[in-house]
Motif scaffolding. Structure first.
Motif, PDB file in Angstrom:
ATOM      1  N   SER A  42       0.891  -1.240  -0.211  1.00 27.82           N
ATOM      2  CA  SER A  42      -0.188   0.066   0.154  1.00 27.82           C
ATOM      3  C   SER A  42       0.760   1.172   0.240  1.00 27.82           C
ATOM      4  N   CYS A  44      -0.204   4.015  -0.542  1.00 28.40           N
ATOM      5  CA  CYS A  44      -0.811   4.893   0.316  1.00 28.40           C
ATOM      6  C   CYS A  44      -0.912   4.974   2.218  1.00 28.40           C
ATOM      7  N   GLY A  45      -0.363   3.474   2.523  1.00 33.37           N
ATOM      8  CA  GLY A  45      -0.293   3.469   3.556  1.00 33.37           C
ATOM      9  C   GLY A  45       1.607   4.432   4.077  1.00 33.37           C
ATOM     10  N   TYR A  48       1.596   6.870   6.939  1.00 31.75           N
ATOM     11  CA  TYR A  48       0.992   6.320   7.804  1.00 31.75           C
ATOM     12  C   TYR A  48       2.060   5.436   9.131  1.00 31.75           C
ATOM     13  N   THR A  53       1.827   5.667  12.601  1.00 27.59           N
ATOM     14  CA  THR A  53       0.499   5.123  13.277  1.00 27.59           C
ATOM     15  C   THR A  53       0.637   3.840  12.753  1.00 27.59           C
ATOM     16  N   VAL A  54       1.179   3.425  11.400  1.00 24.23           N
ATOM     17  CA  VAL A  54       1.291   1.758  11.158  1.00 24.23           C
ATOM     18  C   VAL A  54       2.542   1.613  11.775  1.00 24.23           C
ATOM     19  N   GLU A  59       3.594  -4.445   7.986  1.00 16.80           N
ATOM     20  CA  GLU A  59       1.863  -4.216   7.899  1.00 16.80           C
ATOM     21  C   GLU A  59       1.216  -4.215   6.133  1.00 16.80           C
ATOM     22  N   LEU A  60       2.331  -3.312   5.386  1.00 20.83           N
ATOM     23  CA  LEU A  60       1.501  -2.070   4.910  1.00 20.83           C
ATOM     24  C   LEU A  60       1.586  -3.669   2.602  1.00 20.83           C
ATOM     25  N   GLY A 304      -4.240   4.479  -5.744  1.00 19.75           N
ATOM     26  CA  GLY A 304      -4.001   2.599  -5.119  1.00 19.75           C
ATOM     27  C   GLY A 304      -5.985   2.562  -6.192  1.00 19.75           C
ATOM     28  N   ILE A 333     -10.556  10.876  -0.878  1.00 15.40           N
ATOM     29  CA  ILE A 333     -10.381  11.709   0.580  1.00 15.40           C
ATOM     30  C   ILE A 333      -9.697  12.024   0.746  1.00 15.40           C
ATOM     31  N   THR A 334      -9.670  12.296   2.141  1.00 15.88           N
ATOM     32  CA  THR A 334      -8.255  12.477   3.389  1.00 15.88           C
ATOM     33  C   THR A 334      -8.248  13.273   4.555  1.00 15.88           C
ATOM     34  N   LYS A 335      -7.666  12.437   5.513  1.00  9.23           N
ATOM     35  CA  LYS A 335      -7.645  12.931   7.242  1.00  9.23           C
ATOM     36  C   LYS A 335      -6.830  13.786   6.668  1.00  9.23           C
TER      37      LYS A 335
END
Lengths: 458, 458
Positions: A42, A44-45, A48, A53-54, A59-60, A304, A333-335
């Protein structure tokens, strides 16, 4: 030996294509080249992971090289395709680490080389300490820099999605962070009034935001490493680390050299089945152009979710099935810190550029019934075509559980609904989830009133 | 004097109709009769007020009688309409407290009398200590009971939306709560596999759930007050308080007496503009029947969001505008303890009853990217028509930020999309909001595979 499929790129699009093709036709001989050391991760991850955060790189990774191998795909890691010879139908490759080279024949080729970060053509951009955030290796390098403890000041060049995500990640790690963006509000794909909320959120966590300005040089120290960033307005911003957040462009060099035609957007031209104009050559992911269903223009959208869908479509078609990718409508979308923002369809500026005449309406409401604990403010903005009232675009900004409401509006736009049709929709209501008039419905009401008032004045 | 509009019922539908009509045509003389002491309140919020999640009754009131009066509406509180005389075009009324009576003429009448709780025809149902949860007065009475400290054991008759909300409210207040429901899983409008999640959540907070059983009597003590509930299977459940959670039926008695025709569903028959078949008589809200857009059957759905929309439509039309209510597709959402559940379209059972032939598919995924902190499990179930692949229904169950995803699927159903069209939708993706394949898209993929596999076997 079966028909031979070569896939260039082992991330979202490439790996999806490889998997689908092999699954549908197990007798296919599928070889997947990947320049990096991981597959199906990912991208996009990464921000993070950088911010912590990750927890770990692992994990990605959605599907490891060994998992792909277990599915019968011949994965060649750290191997770069250096040339595509369409006449002979071979690709030439090079082992990135060992330096060995070779050639591999193909019957079908999938070009899924992704994208490369945009790099302003200004002095010093090649210096040590200047990073993109594109691949897992970029992420690892950035993490190593931050872990080294020698970074105090970070300048992020460009306040788009990735730029802000990285800025926040660096801020979480306690660094001094400045974002420089050319526009008057960050994330230029939002209308300025929505962008203003984003700017507030960014500044709210202590990130410096330098707007309506741009980077003209990266200054280096005696070791050739980034020291400061200079902007057009004359600011000199200290920077031990410079991160490129200007977005990406399709990685099409190899395709161009081979004579695989590009579209006007700069991405590889493909049809709805992900076929390029060259027989037996397919393309998918960040490197291709897609049709925007509202503007009807070709666009390149590196995301993605599209890459996965397009790869799946290519793979199904290669495997003898039939699938299509019908285009995009610009949903994103985003935070940003604790603010959620999302958009779909066209922004006001994009609608103008596409030649639409339109009205806009914004409403401020709450995510739950106003009296319900945890209810948060939400703003929904709609852009509706004059006279017809067709919804052209929507933007949502708010806190917890606000932004995913954009999906319902994306489906409205996909189906070419008008705002008066939207205001009658049977959307889910209960006090813990929405006011009795969902913010989406209120916005549609207000947009409809704007369309009506506009017609009255024709 | 202007044209005279009488509105029967001052909650969602009635008050919306009155407000819209008066706003559009200020010269209208609008009189609104309300049997209770409040207007425009959130009946759906009552369970949360009883449980203490919502602090005060006042918070549930969207628009007070005085606010309506300030807008020029003549509000008559605690005044019950006792008869409608269509020939003379008058309504007769009675002051609920003082006992005075009178008559009021009308040019247009809006019937918005709402609904009444279903009450099983078994012995003891009229006893003291047996409550519905329909009006603000019901809520106040229930709260007073709970505040009195004399209630230990509560039996909720019926495990539908309201039944479970009230059960949870009573449990939050530390009481021993039992819910009795006839079905094998609670909230029978969900498929049993989704209902099983609801049952687990309910039991998880310590509520007793008695399923496949029903109440056959309420036993009373020497003061005529509820003491216990007896079920068909022979259980005797102690109950100081019995709450009716079986759902509601349209409150149509007054309309029937007047000769305003009902539809086959038992609700008042109206057209898309909310006109009854009697000239100048309109109806809106829980008391009317709506068209279900999938089954094409008339249905009565008592839900605040429909009542508000229908009231608005009636008011616009009365005020000289043009508006329609195009029907419902059965969207509903609720929070059961920390579980969110939602549905739209037809359940499996409803699809069978409507004569559809269909396949189903369920997927378990996560609300955010799997690696993202706070990611929660979510299950999406789809019901798709055989051969065509048209989406007929969807159900979502999960934790935080799961259930509102139903809205996107509601819009898909509204637009008669097929599952293969849905899997290509441009829905919002970023790791804090969704996996790269949103659960909705994965479910559509799996449903499409089920449709394909089914066709292969024809």
């Amino acid at each position: 030996m079966g028909r031979r499929v070569i896939v260039i790129g082992g991330d979202a699009a490439g790996a999806s294509a490889a998997s689908q093709a092999k699954k549908r036709q197990p007798e296919l001989d599928v070889v997947m080249f990947e320049r990096g050391r991981a597959t199906s991760y990912s991208a996009c991850g990464i921000p993070y992971w950088i911010g912590g955060t990750v927890g770990s790189e692992a994990e990605l990774i959605a599907r490891s090289p060994d998992e792909h191998r277990a599915a019968g795909i011949d994965v060649r890691l750290r191997t770069e395709v250096t040339s595509i010879e369409l006449d002979r139908r071979v690709v030439l490759w090079r082992d990135v680490q060992g330096g060995g080279t070779g050639a591999e024949p193909f019957d079908e080729l999938v070009y899924a080389a992704g994208s490369v970060p945009m790099r302003p053509q200004v002095p010093g951009m090649g210096a040590a300490g200047v990073y993109g955030v594109q691949t897992l290796d970029d992420g690892a390098a950035l993490r190593a820099e931050l872990d080294s403890g020698r970074v105090r000041n970070v300048v992020v060049v460009g306040g788009g999605y990735i730029g802000l995500e990285i800025a926040e990640a660096c801020r979480i790690r306690g660094l001094q962070v400045t974002v420089v963006d050319r526009s008057a509000t960050p994330v230029g794909t939002f209308d300025p009034d929505i962008g203003a909320f984003i700017a507030d959120a960014v500044r709210g966590v202590g990130i410096d935001l330098v707007l309506s300005d741009e980077v003209v040089a990266v200054q280096t120290n005696s070791h050739g490493r980034a020291r400061a960033v200079v902007t057009a307005s004359g600011r000199e911003l200290p920077a031990d680390l410079v991160v490129l957040g200007l977005g990406v462009r399709p990685n099409v060099g190899l395709a161009q050299q081979a004579g695989i035609p590009l579209g006007t957007s700069g991405g590889i031209a493909v049809d709805v089945r992900m076929r390029t104009t060259v027989d037996g050559v397919w393309a998918a992911g960040d490197c291709v152009e897609s049709r925007h269903r509202l503007s009807s223009q070709p666009v390149v959208v590196a995301l993605g979710t599209h890459a996965n869908k397009q790869g799946r479509v290519a793979g199904i078609n290669i495997g003898g099935g039939y699938a299509t990718f019908p285009g995009v409508i610009g949903t994103a979308i985003t935070k940003v810190c604790d603010l959620e923002v999302a958009r779909t369809g066209l922004s006001s500026q994009e609608a103008l550029a596409a030649g639409y005449s339109f009205v806009t309406a914004s409403v401020d409401s709450t995510t739950k019934a106003g009296y319900f604990p945890g209810s948060q403010p939400i703003r929904v903005k709609m852009i509706a075509e004059r006279r017809s009232g067709r919804l052209l675009g929507a933007q949502v900004v708010g806190r917890q559980a606000a932004a995913k409401r954009i999906d319902a509006l994306a489906v409205c736009i996909w189906n070419e609904m008008t705002v008066d049709q939207i205001l009658s929709l049977d959307l889910a209501y209960a006090p813990p989830f929405a006011p009795v008039w969902d913010p989406v419905l209120i916005a549609a009401r207000k947009a409809f009133e704007a369309v009506e008032a506009d017609v009255d004045h024709l």
